[in-house]
Design a protein around this motif. Structure first.
Motif, short mmCIF file in Angstrom:
data_model
loop_
_atom_site.label_atom_id
_atom_site.label_comp_id
_atom_site.label_asym_id
_atom_site.label_seq_id
_atom_site.Cartn_x
_atom_site.Cartn_y
_atom_site.Cartn_z
N LEU A 81 0.83 -1.19 0.00
CA LEU A 81 0.00 0.00 0.00
C LEU A 81 0.86 1.25 0.00
N VAL A 82 0.30 2.32 -0.52
CA VAL A 82 0.95 3.63 -0.54
C VAL A 82 -0.03 4.58 0.12
N ASN A 83 0.29 5.06 1.31
CA ASN A 83 -0.67 5.85 2.06
C ASN A 83 0.03 6.79 3.03
N ALA A 84 -0.49 8.00 3.16
CA ALA A 84 0.11 9.00 4.04
C ALA A 84 -0.15 8.71 5.51
N GLY A 85 -0.89 7.63 5.81
CA GLY A 85 -1.20 7.31 7.20
C GLY A 85 -0.09 6.58 7.92
N GLY A 86 0.99 6.21 7.21
CA GLY A 86 2.11 5.56 7.88
C GLY A 86 1.72 4.31 8.62
N PHE A 87 2.13 4.22 9.89
CA PHE A 87 1.87 3.02 10.67
C PHE A 87 0.39 2.82 10.95
N TYR A 88 -0.37 3.90 10.98
CA TYR A 88 -1.83 3.77 11.14
C TYR A 88 -2.38 2.90 10.01
N ALA A 89 -1.93 3.16 8.78
CA ALA A 89 -2.38 2.39 7.63
C ALA A 89 -1.92 0.93 7.73
N PHE A 90 -0.72 0.71 8.22
CA PHE A 90 -0.21 -0.65 8.39
C PHE A 90 -1.09 -1.44 9.35
N VAL A 91 -1.46 -0.80 10.45
CA VAL A 91 -2.24 -1.49 11.48
C VAL A 91 -3.64 -1.80 10.97
N VAL A 92 -4.24 -0.89 10.19
CA VAL A 92 -5.54 -1.19 9.59
C VAL A 92 -5.44 -2.45 8.74
N LYS A 93 -4.37 -2.54 7.96
CA LYS A 93 -4.16 -3.71 7.10
C LYS A 93 -4.05 -5.00 7.90
N GLY A 94 -3.32 -4.95 9.03
CA GLY A 94 -3.04 -6.16 9.76
C GLY A 94 -4.03 -6.49 10.87
N LEU A 95 -4.42 -5.49 11.65
CA LEU A 95 -5.26 -5.72 12.82
C LEU A 95 -6.68 -5.22 12.65
N GLY A 96 -7.00 -4.65 11.51
CA GLY A 96 -8.36 -4.23 11.25
C GLY A 96 -8.61 -2.77 11.58
N ARG A 97 -9.84 -2.34 11.30
CA ARG A 97 -10.19 -0.93 11.42
C ARG A 97 -10.07 -0.41 12.85
N THR A 98 -10.55 -1.19 13.82
CA THR A 98 -10.49 -0.73 15.21
C THR A 98 -9.04 -0.57 15.68
N GLY A 99 -8.21 -1.56 15.35
CA GLY A 99 -6.79 -1.47 15.69
C GLY A 99 -6.13 -0.28 15.02
N GLY A 100 -6.49 -0.04 13.77
CA GLY A 100 -5.93 1.09 13.05
C GLY A 100 -6.35 2.42 13.65
N LEU A 101 -7.61 2.47 14.11
CA LEU A 101 -8.10 3.70 14.73
C LEU A 101 -7.32 3.99 16.02
N VAL A 102 -7.10 2.96 16.82
CA VAL A 102 -6.31 3.12 18.04
C VAL A 102 -4.89 3.60 17.70
N ALA A 103 -4.28 2.95 16.69
CA ALA A 103 -2.93 3.33 16.29
C ALA A 103 -2.89 4.77 15.78
N GLY A 104 -3.93 5.18 15.04
CA GLY A 104 -3.98 6.53 14.53
C GLY A 104 -4.05 7.56 15.64
N LEU A 105 -4.83 7.27 16.67
CA LEU A 105 -4.92 8.19 17.81
C LEU A 105 -3.60 8.27 18.56
N ILE A 106 -2.97 7.11 18.77
CA ILE A 106 -1.67 7.10 19.47
C ILE A 106 -0.63 7.88 18.66
N ALA A 107 -0.61 7.65 17.34
CA ALA A 107 0.36 8.34 16.49
C ALA A 107 0.12 9.85 16.50
N THR A 108 -1.14 10.25 16.41
CA THR A 108 -1.45 11.67 16.39
C THR A 108 -1.05 12.34 17.70
N LEU A 109 -1.36 11.68 18.83
CA LEU A 109 -0.95 12.21 20.13
C LEU A 109 0.57 12.30 20.22
N GLY A 110 1.23 11.19 19.89
CA GLY A 110 2.68 11.12 20.05
C GLY A 110 3.43 12.14 19.23
#
Length: 484
Positions: A81-110
């Motif tokens: 995949l080619v996506n500006a979401g970085g690791f958030y996009a990776f986690v959606v691919k592997g752990l699903g939408r909920t996991g990706g949402l959690v990762a996105g929030l953590i990434a945005t905070l961090g």
């Protein structure tokens, strides 16, 4: 020839600029976030003092090996995949939408907290160094806010322009480290006993590995720029490998020079003596390079800190942009300028960082005692957790597809995940060391990750029930770019 900026309104205002960055440009963006000179002045000094002393060079090389194993799987996922979401996009691919949402929030905070922390570090060191060199004493907040304003302006000009600025900064600070390394080699030589079992396992190797790992933070940003990369399916893997190897060599070799200069057996005691003032590297520079070059090193430290702020501002902006495009955050964050630079996301990011820094200053907080430990400490932990989530996502994604390439999609990234997970656990248990503070409020900051986890799960459940189109879009947003 048609003007590329005269495309449809949708493209002009919601698309990043494709083909803006090659391998070198992305490496500059990533290594600038790592800030090699800052890594040596701050991270290496801490690792020698609190970690495994004279054996610290091996800590950097071991972490580089762990991350290279992870990068083998990372490279394979980057081809999916080619996506500006970085690791958030990776986690959606592997752990699903909920996991990706959690990762996105953590990434945005961090990443946003990281930028706040860089306002504190840049402001503090600019106030201190400029006052010592010129006698001009300006409050740290003024310097910090001036820095973030300049970063914001440079980012709006375009990511390709930012990469050129960062490239110049990076070359200057690395050149300074090379001069120091060569000077130590010529005058003293490098002591191979730094790699003996006695040295490597002296002091606390786990703390040494933890602190060494913080020196690599920022390498994971390569995927964030994939939509703006030339031939992203090849550029991102190459940039990732190049970044990790470059960081490992720069930090590992220079730390070897440092412990050789102090004496491997005495390295930890010497670093502890200089810990309160944080001047271990500058004292060695005075000895091996002399006063004028030490002054140059101090000025380049300011350049290094500014480069890190610009790089993290670009990264944090792209997480906001990506989550806005996925409608997790307000969709207006996905607007871009005609040159492809995120429009509102950049304003929100810089504004957030500036407001938080101002609130700390109004409360009378010391930037180095309170602001910097809180923001950089939490940002560090967030990125480590994000790396771990990405690593396990890679393994899960390829196992679900029954991929036959066991080494590159399971064994290597699996070992990488175990290493990153161990470092992440160390970071949680020793958060006071990561944050450099014993304040209760700072030591409790990892609880924000628990709130992000709970918030992500609850928000995902809400979207699934009330806004199924947005929930489904968490995955379809990724696929729009997978065939580029």
């Amino acid at each position: 020839m048609a003007d590329p900026t005269s495309a449809s309104t949708t493209h002009t205002h919601t698309s990043l600029r494709p083909g803006a960055l090659g391998v070198a440009g992305i490496v500059f963006l990533v290594l600038a976030a790592v800030a090699p000179l800052t890594g040596i002045v701050v991270v290496a000094s801490l690792a020698i003092a609190l970690g495994n002393g004279g054996g610290t060079p091996m800590s950097f090389f071991l972490v580089a090996a762990i991350l290279l194993l992870f990068a083998i799987g990372y490279a394979q996922m980057s081809k999916q995949l080619v996506n500006a979401g970085g690791f958030y996009a990776f986690v959606v691919k592997g752990l699903g939408r909920t996991g990706g949402l959690v990762a996105g929030l953590i990434a945005t905070l961090g990443y946003n907290f990281f930028v706040v922390g860089t306002i504190g570090t840049s402001g503090f060191f600019m106030q201190t160094i400029i006052r010592d060199l010129t006698g001009l004493d300006v409050h740290w907040l003024v310097w910090g806010l001036l820095s973030i304003v300049v970063c914001f302006v440079l980012a709006r000009i375009g990511v390709d322009f930012s990469s050129k600025i960062l490239g110049v900064c990076l070359v200057l600070e690395v050149l300074m480290l090379v001069v120091f390394d060569v000077s130590v080699l010529v005058q003293t030589g490098y002591d191979v006993s730094a790699f003996s079992p006695e040295a490597v396992f002296s002091g606390s190797l786990p703390i040494g590995l933890l602190l060494a790992a913080t020196g690599f933070l920022g390498f994971e940003a390569t995927a964030l720029f994939s939509e703006e990369a030339k031939q992203p399916l090849r550029t991102i893997p190459r940039a990732t490998y190049t970044s990790i190897i470059a960081i490992g060599v720069i930090l590992g070799v220079t730390t070897w020079a440092v412990v050789s200069a102090t004496g491997v057996a005495q390295a930890q005691a010497t670093a502890l003596e200089h810990l309160p003032t944080g001047d271990l590297i500058f004292s060695l520079s005075q000895q091996y390079l002399g006063g004028p070059l030490t002054t140059v090193m101090m000025v380049l430290l300011l350049v290094s800190l500014f480069a890190a702020m610009l790089a993290f501002h670009n990264s944090a902006t792209r997480y906001l942009y990506s989550l806005g495009r996925a409608k997790i955050l307000p969709e207006a964050l996905a607007r871009t300028r005609p040159n492809g630079a995120p429009q509102l996301a950049g304003i929100v990011q810089a504004g957030f960082a500036a407001i938080v820094a101002i609130l700390f200053a109004l409360a009378g907080a010391d930037p180095i005692v309170t602001l910097v430990p809180a923001m950089l400490g939490f940002g560090t932990l967030s990125v480590l957790i994000l790396q771990g989530l990405a690593a396990i996502s890679i393994v899960v994604y390829f196992r679900r597809r029954n991929d036959p390439r066991w080494w590159s999609t399971f064994i290597a990234p699996g070992i990488g995940f175990l290493g990153i997970a161990a470092i992440s656990i160390l970071a949680i248990v020793n958060f006071n060391i990561v944050a450099g503070s014993e304040e209760l409020a700072i030591r409790l900051m990892p609880l924000l990750l628990v709130l992000a986890l709970i918030g992500g799960i609850v928000y995902a459940a809400y979207l699934r029930r009330a806004k199924p189109a947005v929930y489904d879009g968490l995955a379809t947003d990724l696929e729009r770019f997978s065939d580029r």
